[in-house]
Design a protein around this motif. Structure first.
Motif, PDB file in Angstrom:
ATOM      1  N   TRP A  91       0.831  -1.208   0.000  1.00  0.00           N
ATOM      2  CA  TRP A  91       0.000   0.000   0.000  1.00  0.00           C
ATOM      3  C   TRP A  91       0.861   1.251   0.000  1.00  0.00           C
ATOM      4  CZ3 TRP A  91      -5.292   0.252   2.813  1.00  0.00           C
ATOM      5  CH2 TRP A  91      -6.075  -0.837   2.426  1.00  0.00           C
ATOM      6  N   THR A  92       0.615   2.125  -0.968  1.00  0.00           N
ATOM      7  CA  THR A  92       1.225   3.449  -0.997  1.00  0.00           C
ATOM      8  C   THR A  92       0.345   4.428  -0.225  1.00  0.00           C
ATOM      9  OG1 THR A  92       0.044   4.094  -2.999  1.00  0.00           O
ATOM     10  CG2 THR A  92       2.159   2.939  -3.297  1.00  0.00           C
ATOM     11  N   HIS A 134      -2.956   4.418  -1.860  1.00  0.00           N
ATOM     12  CA  HIS A 134      -3.791   3.284  -1.446  1.00  0.00           C
ATOM     13  C   HIS A 134      -4.502   3.584  -0.120  1.00  0.00           C
ATOM     14  CE1 HIS A 134      -1.394   0.970  -4.400  1.00  0.00           C
ATOM     15  NE2 HIS A 134      -2.342   0.051  -4.330  1.00  0.00           N
ATOM     16  N   GLN A 135      -3.776   4.187   0.810  1.00  0.00           N
ATOM     17  CA  GLN A 135      -4.355   4.481   2.126  1.00  0.00           C
ATOM     18  C   GLN A 135      -5.546   5.433   1.991  1.00  0.00           C
ATOM     19  OE1 GLN A 135      -3.338   3.119   4.998  1.00  0.00           O
ATOM     20  NE2 GLN A 135      -1.247   2.408   4.637  1.00  0.00           N
ATOM     21  N   VAL A 144      -6.963   4.035  -6.513  1.00  0.00           N
ATOM     22  CA  VAL A 144      -5.745   4.840  -6.593  1.00  0.00           C
ATOM     23  C   VAL A 144      -5.826   5.798  -7.777  1.00  0.00           C
ATOM     24  CG1 VAL A 144      -3.271   4.731  -7.099  1.00  0.00           C
ATOM     25  CG2 VAL A 144      -4.267   3.194  -5.399  1.00  0.00           C
ATOM     26  N   ALA A 170      -8.985  -0.901  -2.696  1.00  0.00           N
ATOM     27  CA  ALA A 170      -8.030   0.190  -2.517  1.00  0.00           C
ATOM     28  C   ALA A 170      -7.257   0.443  -3.801  1.00  0.00           C
ATOM     29  CB  ALA A 170      -7.077  -0.121  -1.369  1.00  0.00           C
ATOM     30  N   ALA A 171      -6.785  -0.643  -4.428  1.00  0.00           N
ATOM     31  CA  ALA A 171      -6.015  -0.500  -5.667  1.00  0.00           C
ATOM     32  C   ALA A 171      -6.856   0.141  -6.766  1.00  0.00           C
ATOM     33  CB  ALA A 171      -5.491  -1.863  -6.114  1.00  0.00           C
ATOM     34  N   ASP A 203      -8.052  -5.097  -0.433  1.00  0.00           N
ATOM     35  CA  ASP A 203      -6.868  -4.691  -1.201  1.00  0.00           C
ATOM     36  C   ASP A 203      -7.247  -4.312  -2.630  1.00  0.00           C
ATOM     37  OD1 ASP A 203      -4.979  -5.000   0.831  1.00  0.00           O
ATOM     38  OD2 ASP A 203      -4.772  -7.137   0.448  1.00  0.00           O
ATOM     39  N   HIS A 249      -5.064   4.483   9.501  1.00  0.00           N
ATOM     40  CA  HIS A 249      -4.435   4.624   8.190  1.00  0.00           C
ATOM     41  C   HIS A 249      -3.630   5.920   8.107  1.00  0.00           C
ATOM     42  CE1 HIS A 249      -6.105   1.028   6.391  1.00  0.00           C
ATOM     43  NE2 HIS A 249      -7.235   1.304   7.026  1.00  0.00           N
ATOM     44  N   HIS A 296      -8.467   3.784   0.190  1.00  0.00           N
ATOM     45  CA  HIS A 296      -9.207   2.875   1.074  1.00  0.00           C
ATOM     46  C   HIS A 296     -10.152   3.653   1.987  1.00  0.00           C
ATOM     47  CE1 HIS A 296     -10.159  -0.328   3.873  1.00  0.00           C
ATOM     48  NE2 HIS A 296      -9.753   0.450   4.861  1.00  0.00           N
TER      49      HIS A 296
END
Length: 266
Positions: free
Chosen positions: A37-38, A41-42, A86, A82-83, A79, A139, A45
């Motif tokens: 997670w970058t 991503h955080q 982005v 979140a991706a 996951d 996060h 999410h």
């Protein structure tokens, strides 16, 4: 009570917003301590969860449809979501801000004491807002830990942590159960030192299982942002000591816990 939690949620979100707004587009692509997670991503999410929580409170039928989507692969769904969210910061930041406002409006519109669906349970508006407070802080902490020189102000503990600590206490049994162990049969007492040095306590005073220490360390434990060995928490009682290894304030399967600092520095 709801207004109080929402005010603190807005304040926590605004503090995180100030932190990430000061990062360069390149820093948004920087890996955080959460594997894979970058920074983007955080925030993606947090936006996704706000959006789903808004559906749960404003349009439960659409929430159930979204929930059904997660059943094909529940272990990777978060996951993947979140991706998928982005984007460059000039796109993602306005999206996150609008989602935060929509969630607060949706929570305020729910009739008093009425519960709405959530993953594996049902929640009141207060519980939903408290959960969003916990996730936003957790996060945000990942991002703050990634850029310590730029996040000294954000990383300072505040009285808002009392909401995270409350969830941490309420989910003691869940921590055991999520790790395939029976929930404790004896009560717990948790005594925490707030940033202003006042004490925050949960549970009966005479409980044999006790956990004490700074509220920041307790919140880092229950959100699995630190290993117990790196925290100034004291436990007494067999179940309390066992709980330190399974603490988990969030729903779902056990998270990927952080290694102790000594192991990371080898």
């Amino acid at each position: 009570m709801l207004d109080e939690v929402l005010q603190d949620l807005e304040a926590e979100s605004a503090a995180l917003d100030r932190l990430v707004s000061g990062l360069s587009p390149q820093e948004w692509s920087h890996p955080t301590l959460a594997p894979g997670w970058t920074v983007a991503h955080q925030i993606a999410h947090l936006h996704w969860t706000d959006e789903v929580a808004t559906l749960a409170n404003a349009d439960p039928d659409r929430f159930y449809a979204r929930l059904a989507e997660s059943m094909d692969d529940p272990l990777t769904y978060v996951d993947r979501a979140a991706a998928a969210g982005v984007a460059p910061p000039d796109e993602l930041l306005p999206r996150w801000r609008a989602g935060r406002r929509a969630l607060i409006d949706a929570l305020k519109a729910v009739p008093n004491n009425e519960k709405r669906p959530w993953f594996g349970t049902a929640m009141s508006p207060v519980s939903s807002a408290t959960g969003r407070m916990m996730e936003t802080w957790a996060h945000g902490r990942d991002i703050a830990d990634t850029f310590p020189d730029q996040s000294r102000e954000y990383a300072q503990p505040t009285a808002r942590l009392r909401h995270v600590a409350f969830i941490g206490y309420r989910t003691i049994g869940h921590g055991f159960e999520s790790h395939g162990r029976p929930a404790p049969t004896e009560p717990f007492r948790v005594e925490l030192i707030m940033p202003d040095r006042e004490q925050l306590a949960f549970g009966p005073e005479a409980a044999g299982n006790r956990v004490t220490g700074p509220i920041l360390d307790f919140c880092l434990l229950v959100t699995q942002r630190r290993h117990p060995a790196d925290l100034a928490l004291q436990a007494s009682g067999d179940e309390a000591n066992a709980w330190l290894t399974v603490a988990q304030a969030f729903a779902g399967p056990p998270g990927e816990k952080r290694e102790p600092k000594a192991a990371r520095n080898r």
